[in-house]
Write a protein that holds these residues in place. Sequence first.
Motif, PDB file in Angstrom:
ATOM      1  N   GLY A  67      14.792  82.121 -29.861  1.00 21.66           N
ATOM      2  CA  GLY A  67      16.379  82.453 -29.954  1.00 21.66           C
ATOM      3  C   GLY A  67      17.361  82.109 -29.199  1.00 21.66           C
ATOM      4  N   GLU A  68      18.009  81.790 -29.868  1.00 17.48           N
ATOM      5  CA  GLU A  68      19.502  81.574 -29.511  1.00 17.48           C
ATOM      6  C   GLU A  68      20.107  82.326 -27.808  1.00 17.48           C
ATOM      7  OE1 GLU A  68      21.068  78.663 -29.856  1.00 17.48           O
ATOM      8  OE2 GLU A  68      19.358  78.335 -30.974  1.00 17.48           O
ATOM      9  N   ASP A  69      19.771  83.584 -27.562  1.00 16.80           N
ATOM     10  CA  ASP A  69      20.900  84.639 -26.937  1.00 16.80           C
ATOM     11  C   ASP A  69      19.172  83.713 -25.077  1.00 16.80           C
ATOM     12  OD1 ASP A  69      22.475  85.415 -28.047  1.00 16.80           O
ATOM     13  OD2 ASP A  69      20.729  87.556 -28.266  1.00 16.80           O
ATOM     14  N   THR A  70      18.098  83.390 -25.816  1.00 13.22           N
ATOM     15  CA  THR A  70      16.976  83.311 -24.056  1.00 13.22           C
ATOM     16  C   THR A  70      17.391  81.955 -23.861  1.00 13.22           C
ATOM     17  OG1 THR A  70      15.859  84.929 -25.157  1.00 13.22           O
ATOM     18  CG2 THR A  70      14.811  83.313 -24.027  1.00 13.22           C
ATOM     19  N   LEU A  71      17.440  80.985 -24.768  1.00 14.52           N
ATOM     20  CA  LEU A  71      17.888  79.804 -24.823  1.00 14.52           C
ATOM     21  C   LEU A  71      19.231  79.128 -23.684  1.00 14.52           C
ATOM     22  CD1 LEU A  71      16.914  77.605 -27.909  1.00 14.52           C
ATOM     23  CD2 LEU A  71      15.263  78.131 -26.121  1.00 14.52           C
ATOM     24  N   ALA A  72      20.005  80.109 -24.343  1.00 16.10           N
ATOM     25  CA  ALA A  72      21.242  79.656 -24.377  1.00 16.10           C
ATOM     26  C   ALA A  72      22.260  79.303 -23.079  1.00 16.10           C
ATOM     27  CB  ALA A  72      22.668  80.568 -24.417  1.00 16.10           C
ATOM     28  N   PRO A  73      21.954  79.750 -21.477  1.00 14.59           N
ATOM     29  CA  PRO A  73      21.659  79.812 -20.413  1.00 14.59           C
ATOM     30  C   PRO A  73      21.375  78.584 -19.692  1.00 14.59           C
ATOM     31  CG  PRO A  73      20.669  81.876 -20.847  1.00 14.59           C
ATOM     32  CD  PRO A  73      20.740  81.495 -21.839  1.00 14.59           C
ATOM     33  N   GLY A  74      20.192  77.628 -20.881  1.00 16.85           N
ATOM     34  CA  GLY A  74      19.186  76.660 -20.148  1.00 16.85           C
ATOM     35  C   GLY A  74      20.472  75.202 -20.953  1.00 16.85           C
ATOM     36  N   LEU A  75      20.588  75.531 -22.484  1.00 11.97           N
ATOM     37  CA  LEU A  75      21.774  74.755 -23.071  1.00 11.97           C
ATOM     38  C   LEU A  75      22.726  74.746 -21.868  1.00 11.97           C
ATOM     39  CD1 LEU A  75      20.383  76.311 -27.190  1.00 11.97           C
ATOM     40  CD2 LEU A  75      19.422  74.065 -25.804  1.00 11.97           C
ATOM     41  N   THR A  76      23.352  75.485 -21.299  1.00 15.04           N
ATOM     42  CA  THR A  76      24.489  75.752 -21.149  1.00 15.04           C
ATOM     43  C   THR A  76      24.066  74.231 -19.872  1.00 15.04           C
ATOM     44  OG1 THR A  76      25.239  77.417 -21.909  1.00 15.04           O
ATOM     45  CG2 THR A  76      25.876  76.848 -20.467  1.00 15.04           C
ATOM     46  N   ARG A  77      23.536  74.928 -19.520  1.00 13.29           N
ATOM     47  CA  ARG A  77      23.064  73.586 -18.444  1.00 13.29           C
ATOM     48  C   ARG A  77      22.635  72.411 -18.447  1.00 13.29           C
ATOM     49  NH1 ARG A  77      21.244  78.495 -15.762  1.00 13.29           N
ATOM     50  NH2 ARG A  77      19.129  78.052 -16.763  1.00 13.29           N
ATOM     51  N   LEU A  78      22.405  72.652 -19.485  1.00 12.17           N
ATOM     52  CA  LEU A  78      22.070  70.760 -20.244  1.00 12.17           C
ATOM     53  C   LEU A  78      23.469  69.964 -20.607  1.00 12.17           C
ATOM     54  CD1 LEU A  78      20.525  68.487 -21.147  1.00 12.17           C
ATOM     55  CD2 LEU A  78      19.119  69.838 -23.620  1.00 12.17           C
ATOM     56  N   ALA A  79      24.281  70.838 -21.064  1.00 11.10           N
ATOM     57  CA  ALA A  79      25.717  70.228 -21.258  1.00 11.10           C
ATOM     58  C   ALA A  79      26.054  70.293 -20.235  1.00 11.10           C
ATOM     59  CB  ALA A  79      25.988  71.273 -22.417  1.00 11.10           C
ATOM     60  N   ASP A  80      26.213  70.983 -19.403  1.00  6.32           N
ATOM     61  CA  ASP A  80      26.563  70.518 -18.266  1.00  6.32           C
ATOM     62  C   ASP A  80      26.379  69.281 -17.260  1.00  6.32           C
ATOM     63  OD1 ASP A  80      29.316  70.879 -16.328  1.00  6.32           O
ATOM     64  OD2 ASP A  80      27.113  71.437 -15.045  1.00  6.32           O
ATOM     65  N   ASP A  81      25.303  69.227 -17.727  1.00  5.07           N
ATOM     66  CA  ASP A  81      24.492  67.732 -16.614  1.00  5.07           C
ATOM     67  C   ASP A  81      25.089  66.937 -17.175  1.00  5.07           C
ATOM     68  OD1 ASP A  81      23.091  69.573 -14.635  1.00  5.07           O
ATOM     69  OD2 ASP A  81      21.422  69.582 -15.722  1.00  5.07           O
ATOM     70  N   LEU A  82      24.809  66.770 -19.030  1.00  2.85           N
ATOM     71  CA  LEU A  82      25.213  66.007 -19.693  1.00  2.85           C
ATOM     72  C   LEU A  82      26.295  66.024 -18.818  1.00  2.85           C
ATOM     73  CD1 LEU A  82      23.245  66.334 -22.898  1.00  2.85           C
ATOM     74  CD2 LEU A  82      22.858  64.895 -21.442  1.00  2.85           C
ATOM     75  N   THR A  83      27.164  65.870 -20.007  1.00  4.29           N
ATOM     76  CA  THR A  83      28.880  65.730 -19.222  1.00  4.29           C
ATOM     77  C   THR A  83      29.070  65.244 -17.862  1.00  4.29           C
ATOM     78  OG1 THR A  83      29.096  67.607 -20.495  1.00  4.29           O
ATOM     79  CG2 THR A  83      31.161  67.109 -19.258  1.00  4.29           C
ATOM     80  N   GLY A 115      27.382  63.646 -15.953  1.00  4.14           N
ATOM     81  CA  GLY A 115      26.235  62.860 -15.458  1.00  4.14           C
ATOM     82  C   GLY A 115      25.732  62.944 -14.579  1.00  4.14           C
ATOM     83  N   ARG A 116      25.101  63.898 -14.349  1.00  4.20           N
ATOM     84  CA  ARG A 116      23.588  64.645 -13.092  1.00  4.20           C
ATOM     85  C   ARG A 116      22.495  64.252 -14.010  1.00  4.20           C
ATOM     86  NH1 ARG A 116      27.213  68.798 -11.852  1.00  4.20           N
ATOM     87  NH2 ARG A 116      25.687  70.325 -13.591  1.00  4.20           N
ATOM     88  N   TRP A 117      22.122  64.149 -15.576  1.00  2.42           N
ATOM     89  CA  TRP A 117      20.709  64.338 -15.879  1.00  2.42           C
ATOM     90  C   TRP A 117      20.834  62.705 -16.122  1.00  2.42           C
ATOM     91  CZ3 TRP A 117      19.207  61.068 -19.556  1.00  2.42           C
ATOM     92  CH2 TRP A 117      17.633  61.838 -20.538  1.00  2.42           C
ATOM     93  N   ASP A 118      22.161  61.712 -16.434  1.00  2.17           N
ATOM     94  CA  ASP A 118      21.487  60.291 -16.355  1.00  2.17           C
ATOM     95  C   ASP A 118      20.964  60.144 -14.981  1.00  2.17           C
ATOM     96  OD1 ASP A 118      22.609  59.659 -19.188  1.00  2.17           O
ATOM     97  OD2 ASP A 118      24.242  58.822 -18.720  1.00  2.17           O
ATOM     98  N   THR A 119      21.600  60.949 -13.961  1.00  2.00           N
ATOM     99  CA  THR A 119      21.538  60.539 -12.588  1.00  2.00           C
ATOM    100  C   THR A 119      19.491  60.727 -12.036  1.00  2.00           C
ATOM    101  OG1 THR A 119      23.677  60.072 -11.131  1.00  2.00           O
ATOM    102  CG2 THR A 119      21.443  60.712 -10.015  1.00  2.00           C
ATOM    103  N   ARG A 120      19.521  62.242 -12.799  1.00  4.06           N
ATOM    104  CA  ARG A 120      18.039  62.675 -12.385  1.00  4.06           C
ATOM    105  C   ARG A 120      17.017  61.869 -13.151  1.00  4.06           C
ATOM    106  NH1 ARG A 120      18.818  67.904 -13.998  1.00  4.06           N
ATOM    107  NH2 ARG A 120      20.223  68.859 -11.779  1.00  4.06           N
ATOM    108  N   TYR A 121      17.106  61.536 -14.298  1.00  5.07           N
ATOM    109  CA  TYR A 121      16.324  60.670 -15.358  1.00  5.07           C
ATOM    110  C   TYR A 121      16.483  59.427 -15.479  1.00  5.07           C
ATOM    111  CZ  TYR A 121      14.943  65.633 -15.812  1.00  5.07           C
ATOM    112  OH  TYR A 121      14.488  67.242 -15.083  1.00  5.07           O
ATOM    113  N   ALA A 122      16.892  58.284 -14.413  1.00  5.55           N
ATOM    114  CA  ALA A 122      17.746  57.375 -14.805  1.00  5.55           C
ATOM    115  C   ALA A 122      16.783  56.475 -15.398  1.00  5.55           C
ATOM    116  CB  ALA A 122      18.206  56.974 -13.416  1.00  5.55           C
ATOM    117  N   GLU A 123      15.535  56.618 -14.609  1.00  7.77           N
ATOM    118  CA  GLU A 123      14.406  56.187 -14.556  1.00  7.77           C
ATOM    119  C   GLU A 123      13.564  56.027 -16.362  1.00  7.77           C
ATOM    120  OE1 GLU A 123      12.442  59.847 -14.034  1.00  7.77           O
ATOM    121  OE2 GLU A 123      14.342  58.493 -12.742  1.00  7.77           O
ATOM    122  N   LEU A 124      14.459  57.667 -17.049  1.00  7.73           N
ATOM    123  CA  LEU A 124      14.249  57.586 -18.616  1.00  7.73           C
ATOM    124  C   LEU A 124      14.398  56.392 -19.447  1.00  7.73           C
ATOM    125  CD1 LEU A 124      12.765  61.113 -18.967  1.00  7.73           C
ATOM    126  CD2 LEU A 124      11.472  59.659 -19.168  1.00  7.73           C
TER     127      LEU A 124
END
Length: 126
Positions: free
Chosen positions: A82-98, A100-109
């Motif tokens: 359900g979207e309501d449950t996913l929304a906070p995590g998806l917002t954090r993922l979008a922010d991490d991608l915007t 560059g935190r995601w790239d830093t955190r998972y650089a090895e991937l």
Amino acid sequence: MGPAHPPRPLLARPGLPPPGSRDDTRATPTDQLADLLGGARQEPVRVPHDCLDGFGAAYWRRPDAYLAPQVRAGISMLAQTGEDTLAPGLTRLADDLTTGRWDTRYAELLTLDTLDVGYRLLVSDL
């Protein structure tokens, strides 16, 4: 067959359902299936970084795909949450991608062509 152990890097994020959490209540454990097949051996199924199949861990190196509703609709653990449950995590993922935190955190991937996310192929001679 789902993962023997859940993919951790992308989907095990606060606000998103734990990978395999729904499958844990519906799926037969891999070891039990192997026994039922007369001692089948388990072989890792490495997921390529450019996998097009669209299952849960297919986008492990392209996490922006998880932000698309049509992608989430094709991944049972996300579609059934359900979207309501996913929304906070998806917002954090979008922010991490915007940011560059995601790239830093998972650089090895980003250096890998394939990843063992826990999917197993059971091979039996029966």
